[in-house]
Design a protein around this motif. Structure first.
Motif, PDB file in Angstrom:
ATOM      1  N   SER A  38       0.822  -1.212   0.000  1.00 34.19           N
ATOM      2  CA  SER A  38       0.000   0.000   0.000  1.00 34.19           C
ATOM      3  C   SER A  38       0.855   1.262   0.000  1.00 34.19           C
ATOM      4  O   SER A  38       1.976   1.284   0.504  1.00 34.19           O
ATOM      5  N   TYR A  39       0.282   2.319  -0.585  1.00 34.07           N
ATOM      6  CA  TYR A  39       0.845   3.666  -0.527  1.00 34.07           C
ATOM      7  C   TYR A  39       2.297   3.714  -1.004  1.00 34.07           C
ATOM      8  O   TYR A  39       3.140   4.393  -0.414  1.00 34.07           O
ATOM      9  N   GLY A  40       2.570   2.983  -2.063  1.00 32.64           N
ATOM     10  CA  GLY A  40       3.883   3.050  -2.686  1.00 32.64           C
ATOM     11  C   GLY A  40       4.958   2.204  -2.045  1.00 32.64           C
ATOM     12  O   GLY A  40       6.129   2.287  -2.435  1.00 32.64           O
ATOM     13  N   TYR A  41       4.584   1.347  -1.098  1.00 35.09           N
ATOM     14  CA  TYR A  41       5.593   0.515  -0.435  1.00 35.09           C
ATOM     15  C   TYR A  41       6.235  -0.449  -1.423  1.00 35.09           C
ATOM     16  O   TYR A  41       5.549  -1.100  -2.216  1.00 35.09           O
ATOM     17  N   GLN A  42       7.562  -0.557  -1.374  1.00 36.12           N
ATOM     18  CA  GLN A  42       8.279  -1.572  -2.127  1.00 36.12           C
ATOM     19  C   GLN A  42       9.609  -1.859  -1.451  1.00 36.12           C
ATOM     20  O   GLN A  42      10.219  -0.974  -0.840  1.00 36.12           O
TER      21      GLN A  42
ATOM     22  N   ARG B  28       4.408  13.947   2.507  1.00 34.75           N
ATOM     23  CA  ARG B  28       5.233  12.763   2.293  1.00 34.75           C
ATOM     24  C   ARG B  28       4.720  11.896   1.143  1.00 34.75           C
ATOM     25  O   ARG B  28       5.497  11.313   0.406  1.00 34.75           O
ATOM     26  N   GLU B  29       3.399  11.820   0.985  1.00 39.44           N
ATOM     27  CA  GLU B  29       2.848  10.927  -0.040  1.00 39.44           C
ATOM     28  C   GLU B  29       3.232  11.361  -1.448  1.00 39.44           C
ATOM     29  O   GLU B  29       3.311  10.522  -2.362  1.00 39.44           O
ATOM     30  N   ASP B  30       3.496  12.650  -1.665  1.00 39.48           N
ATOM     31  CA  ASP B  30       3.897  13.130  -2.990  1.00 39.48           C
ATOM     32  C   ASP B  30       5.348  13.610  -3.005  1.00 39.48           C
ATOM     33  O   ASP B  30       5.771  14.307  -3.929  1.00 39.48           O
ATOM     34  N   ASN B  31       6.102  13.236  -1.984  1.00 40.22           N
ATOM     35  CA  ASN B  31       7.523  13.589  -1.923  1.00 40.22           C
ATOM     36  C   ASN B  31       8.316  12.486  -2.625  1.00 40.22           C
ATOM     37  O   ASN B  31       8.279  11.322  -2.218  1.00 40.22           O
TER      38      ASN B  31
ATOM     39  N   PRO C 246       0.561  20.843   1.288  1.00 37.36           N
ATOM     40  CA  PRO C 246       1.971  20.443   1.230  1.00 37.36           C
ATOM     41  C   PRO C 246       2.744  21.041   0.070  1.00 37.36           C
ATOM     42  O   PRO C 246       3.941  20.786  -0.051  1.00 37.36           O
ATOM     43  N   GLY C 247       2.080  21.846  -0.764  1.00 40.97           N
ATOM     44  CA  GLY C 247       2.790  22.489  -1.868  1.00 40.97           C
ATOM     45  C   GLY C 247       2.656  23.991  -1.862  1.00 40.97           C
ATOM     46  O   GLY C 247       2.945  24.647  -2.866  1.00 40.97           O
ATOM     47  N   SER C 248       2.233  24.574  -0.725  1.00 43.89           N
ATOM     48  CA  SER C 248       1.881  25.997  -0.711  1.00 43.89           C
ATOM     49  C   SER C 248       2.987  26.913  -0.206  1.00 43.89           C
ATOM     50  O   SER C 248       2.923  28.119  -0.416  1.00 43.89           O
ATOM     51  N   LEU C 249       3.994  26.391   0.473  1.00 44.25           N
ATOM     52  CA  LEU C 249       5.000  27.249   1.092  1.00 44.25           C
ATOM     53  C   LEU C 249       6.200  27.439   0.176  1.00 44.25           C
ATOM     54  O   LEU C 249       6.643  26.511  -0.502  1.00 44.25           O
TER      55      LEU C 249
END
Length: 758
Positions: A217-221, A255-258, A453-456
Motif C-alpha cells: 500500500s501507498y507506494g511501499y516496495q 510525504r505521499e507526494d515527496n 503540502p505544496g503551498s509554502l
C-alpha cells in the motif's frame, strides 16, 4: 482490492504446487555443527540465516571434525526456543543460557522479524513487555522507552553507536537483544531502563542465495538479496553479501507526494579461519536514507474534533529533504591461545553525515514561533487559523572510532567452575554541525485546518545567523567480569567497569570518572524452574556548572530485579516473570539561588519506576510458535526543579502493555506448507508530557499474515498491519506542559511478496 489476501495465497497453495519442505533434521544429511559461541561485544559467532523452526528438542552435537560444506539449505539451529529466540545470549558480556541468566533479556530472532514483517525498531520492539515507543523529536530514527526511560543510543554487536538519525536496516540484522535494567558494567554510559543491542549477519560455512521482493500500500516496495558462500575448497574463507533497497508506505501530507523518500543498504563481509584456533572477520556496511523529518500532528482543544488533528495532518512540504548516510568499517579477531584462554579484539570506524533542507518547524510547537495557536495552557485553541512555518538548513558530519580488547579465561578452583573476562574499550566521537535560518521570499504561512503540502515557498533571499557547533565525546572503560558456577544449580555473576568520560556538546562540557557494577545470581529450584536476582547501576553525564565552579555530578541510576524463569513444553519454551525497581537520582535542576541571568545548576531531581513483567516465547507444538507477555509499570517523578511535576507519571510511559504474536502451520487443514501469523499489541493510556495534562489514548493494533512454501526454494507471503485500521498515537514530545509533536501510528497497510532461494 478485488481479492483478499488469504484467498490469493490459499489459491496458490491449493493449486497443486505444494512440495513438502524437508528440514535438515528430517533429511539424510546431518545438520552442520554450529560455530562456537562468542561474546557479542567482540566478533559475533557466524550464524546461519532463517532456518525452519525446530520441531522437537534435539541435543547439541558432540564435538567432531569440521563438516564438509553443505550447498543445500542453511543449517537448523539446535539451540533455539522454537524459531523466535536462541537459548543463549552474550548480553552480559559472556555466553550464558537464557534460563540461567540472572537478568531479564529479550531476543527477537530473524525468524520473528520476518514473520512479523516489521521494518522499524519501534514496531518490532513493542512486542517485548516493558518496551514501548518514545519521542523521536521528528527525526527519522526510532525513540524507544525501556521500562519508562528513553533509550535512543543503540549498540551494534556490542559497540556503542553515534546518536544519529539512521534507522537500523533489518535486512542486515540476525537478531535484536534487549537487556533490561541499568547496564553500566557491560555497556558503560547508558540509560537505566536498558540497552538495545543489534547483532548483524556474518558469513558462515555453507551456501545461500536468497532474493526477496515485495510491494504494498501507498507506494511501499522492498527488494533484497542475501548471498553467502565459501571461497575455497577447505571452507576456511567465507563471504556474505546483503543488500536492500526500499521505499516506505507514505500516506501523510508532505510525504505521499515527496519523490525523495527511499533507502538502501550494502553490507559485504568476509571471514577467514586462518587456523583451527583463530579467525578474522572483515565487514562493511553502507546505509543511505532519504527521509524528511516528520514532526507529527498536534492537539488543539476546541479546534479539532476530540482535540487531535487528523492523522494525515502535517505542515511539512513535498519538497522537504533529509539525507542521511553512514559507513561502518569493522574488523573482528578471535584466537584461542589455549583450551582455557581466548583473546578477542574489535575495531570499528564509522562516518555519518546528514543534510536537512525544508520546513522543519512551525509555530504549532510549544514555545516556537509566534503567533501560536494555543492559549496559555498550551492545549486550548486561541482562535488563530494560520501559523507561520520556518524553513531551515542543517548539516552535520560525524566520525567515530570504536575499539575493544578482552581476554576470556576458564578455570576451576575449589570445586567451582569459573569464567573471567577482562579488557578495555574506547569510544571516540567528533562532529561538526551547521545550522542556518534562511530568509524566505514568498508565502510561509500555514493554514492550520487545511495545510497544503505544496503551498509554502522555498525561495531563499537571504540568511539569518549561522550557528556552528563542534562536539566531541570520549569514553574509556576498563571492565572485569567473573561468572562462577558454585554447584550445578547455583551460579553468580559479578561485573564491574571503571569509566572515564568527557564530552563537549553545544559549548557545555562534562567530565566524569565513575565505577558501575553488577552483582547477580541464579538458582535452579527444579529442573525447569530457576529463580534469579540482581543489582546493577549506571550513570549519565550531565552538562552545567555549580556556583562553586565544580562540574555537576552525573545521575545516579540503580536497578534491582527478582524473577523466576521456567522452561516449558519439554524445554522448547521459556517463561520469565520478574519484579523490578529502577531509580535515577541527582538529576540537574536550576540552582534556586540564581539571580537574573545566572544559570548555575544543582543535583536535585529524582525519578523512579517499579513494575512486573511476564514474557513467554517458544515452540508450543510442532505447528505453533508463540511469543507474548504483559507489563505493569508504576512511574513517578519524585522531585524536579523543572516545574510543578512532582508526583506525576513519566511522559509516554504506559502503565499496562499486552503483546502476543503467533506462527501457526495449518497442518490441521491439510496445508503443512502454509503458515498463518497473527500479532496483537495493546498499550494503555499514558501522559504525553511531564505535567500529565494531555493524555494519549490507549490503543490496540492487530496484524495478520500468511506464508506459503510453493516448493523447497520458493515462498510467497502477504501481510496486513493495523488490520482494523485504528487511529492511534504512539508518543509525544515532552515540552513540560501542553501539546507538542504527537507521533501517529501507521494506518492499515498491505504488502505482498515472494522469496526465492537458489
Amino acid at each position: 482490492m478485488s481479492r483478499p489476501l488469504p484467498s490469493l495465497l490459499l489459491a496458490a497453495c491449493l493449486s497443486g504446487s505444494l512440495v513438502p519442505h524437508l528440514s535438515a533434521q528430517e533429511s539424510d544429511t546431518a545438520p552442520q555443527e554450529l560455530a562456537p559461541t562468542v561474546i557479542e561485544t567482540a566478533a559475533p559467532a557466524p550464524a546461519a540465516p532463517r532456518p525452519a523452526p525446530r520441531l522437537a528438542p534435539v541435543p547439541a552435537p558432540a564435538p567432531a571434525p569440521a563438516p564438509e560444506i553443505d550447498d543445500a539449505a542453511p543449517m537448523v539451529p539446535l539451540d533455539h526456543y522454537g524459531s523466535f529466540a536462541p537459548m543463549t545470549t552474550n548480553s552480559l558480556g559472556l555466553p550464558m543460557e537464557l534460563k540461567e541468566l540472572p537478568a531479564s533479556v529479550s531476543t527477537l530472532s530473524e525468524d520473528f522479524l520476518e514473520s512479523s514483517q516489521t521494518n522499524r525498531l519501534r514496531d518490532a520492539l513493542v512486542y517485548i513487555p516493558g518496551v514501548t515507543v518514545g519521542d523521536d523529536g521528528g527525526w527519522m530514527t526510532d525513540g524507544i522507552l525501556i521500562r519508562g526511560f528513553q533509550s535512543d543510543r543503540f549498540y551494534n554487536d556490542g559497540l556503542k553507536q553515534v546518536n544519529s538519525s539512521i534507522r537500523p536496516h533489518f535486512d542486515t540484522i540476525e537478531r535484536i537483544e534487549v537487556l533490561k535494567g541499568a547496564a553500566g558494567a557491560e555497556f558503560g554510559v547508558a540509560e537505566p531502563g536498558g540497552v538495545v543491542n543489534l547483532i548483524h549477519k556474518r558469513p558462515f560455512k555453507g551456501r545461500l542465495y536468497e532474493v526477496d521482493a515485495s510491494v504494498g500500500s501507498y507506494g511501499y516496495q522492498h527488494y533484497s538479496i542475501d548471498f553467502n558462500d565459501t571461497l575455497n575448497e577447505d571452507g576456511s574463507l567465507q563471504a556474505r553479501m546483503v543488500a536492500a533497497y526500499g521505499e516506505s508506505a507514505e500516506w501523510r501530507k508532505g510525504r505521499e507526494d515527496n519523490d525523495n523518500i527511499y533507502d538502501y543498504v550494502v553490507a559485504p563481509s568476509v571471514r577467514w579461519d586462518y587456523s583451527d584456533e583463530g579467525h578474522l572477520t572483515f565487514s562493511f556496511e553502507r546505509t543511505y536514507q532519504a527521509d524528511p523529518q516528520d514532526r507529527g500532528i498536534i492537539y488543539l482543544r476546541n479546534g479539532f474534533p476530540g482535540g487531535f488533528a487528523p492523522r494525515d495532518w502535517s505542515w511539512h512540504q513535498n519538497g522537504d529533504r533529509d539525507i542521511n548516510d553512514q559507513n561502518r568499517y569493522r574488523i573482528d579477531w578471535e584466537h584461542d591461545l589455549s583450551e582455557a584462554l581466548t583473546v578477542r579484539s574489535t575495531y570499528e570506524y564509522l562516518t555519518y553525515g546528514y543534510q536537512i533542507r525544508g520546513y522543519r518547524n512551525a509555530a504549532s510547537e510549544i514555545g516556537y514561533g509566534d503567533p501560536s495557536p494555543f492559549r496559555a495552557d498550551g492545549l486550548t485553541w486561541d482562535g488563530s487559523r494560520t501559523i507561520p512555518g520556518y524553513f531551515a538548513i542543517w548539516s552535520g558530519d560525524y566520525q567515530v572510532h570504536n575499539y575493544q580488547f578482552e581476554l576470556d579465561y576458564d578455570f576451576d578452583i575449589g570445586g567451582t567452575k569459573n569464567t573471567a573476562v577482562a579488557g578495555f574499550r574506547i569510544f571516540s566521537m567528533e562532529s561538526a554541525d551547521a545550522y542556518f535560518d534562511p530568509v524566505i521570499g514568498g508565502n510561509t504561512t500555514v493554514n492550520l485546518f487545511s495545510p497544503d503540502p505544496g503551498s509554502l515557498s522555498t525561495r531563499i533571499v537571504g540568511f539569518g545567523p549561522e550557528y556552528l557547533d563542534s562536539n566531541s565525546e570520549e569514553e574509556l572503560g576498563y571492565f572485569l567480569r567473573l561468572h562462577t558456577e558454585w554447584t550445578p544449580r547455583f551460579r553468580t555473576l559479578v561485573s564491574t567497569q571503571f569509566i572515564d568520560y568527557t564530552s563537549v556538546y553545544y559549548g557545555s562540557s562534562s567530565s566524569n570518572r565513575t565505577v558501575s557494577v553488577r552483582a547477580a545470581a541464579s538458582y535452579d529450584l527444579t529442573d525447569i524452574h530457576t529463580v534469579f536476582a540482581g543489582y546493577s547501576n549506571a550513570f549519565l553525564p550531565q552538562a552545567g556548572g555549580t556556583r562553586s565552579g565544580d562540574p555537576i555530578d552525573p545521575t545516579q541510576d540503580q536497578s534491582i530485579e527478582l524473577g523466576l524463569k521456567t522452561e516449558l513444553f519439554d524445554g522448547r519454551a521459556l517463561w520469565t516473570n520478574s519484579f523490578f525497581h529502577t531509580s535515577r537520582a541527582d538529576v540537574t535542576a536550576a540552582d534556586p539561588t540564581n539571580v537574573g541571568n545566572e544559570s548555575f545548576v544543582v543535583n536535585f531531581g529524582e525519578v523512579e519506576i517499579s513494575g512486573f513483567e511476564s514474557e513467554f516465547f517458544g515452540q508450543v507444538t510442532d505447528d505453533l510458535a508463540f511469543r507474548g507477555g504483559l507489563a505493569v509499570l508504576d512511574s513517578e517523578i519524585v522531585q524536579t526543579g523543572l516545574g510543578p511535576y512532582a508526583g506525576n507519571d513519566f511522559a509516554n510511559a504506559a502503565d499496562f502493555q499486552l503483546t502476543g504474536f503467533a506462527d501457526y502451520k495449518l497442518t490441521c487443514l491439510g496445508l503443512p506448507n502454509v503458515t498463518a501469523s497473527a500479532g496483537l499489541v495493546h498499550v494503555s493510556s499514558r501522559p504525553g508530557n511531564s505535567a500529565n495534562d494531555l493524555i494519549l489514548p490507549s490503543y490496540t493494533v492487530v496484524d495478520a499474515g500468511l506464508r506459503c512454501e510453493l516448493n523447497d526454494s520458493t515462498e510467497i507471503y502477504g501481510y496486513a498491519s493495523n488490520l482494523i485500521d485504528e487511529t492511534y498515537y504512539i508518543s509525544m514530545q515532552d515540552g513540560g506542559f501542553g501539546s507538542d509533536q504527537i507521533d501517529v501510528g501507521d494506518r492499515q497497510l498491505f504488502r505482498f511478496g515472494v522469496t526465492k532461494r537458489f
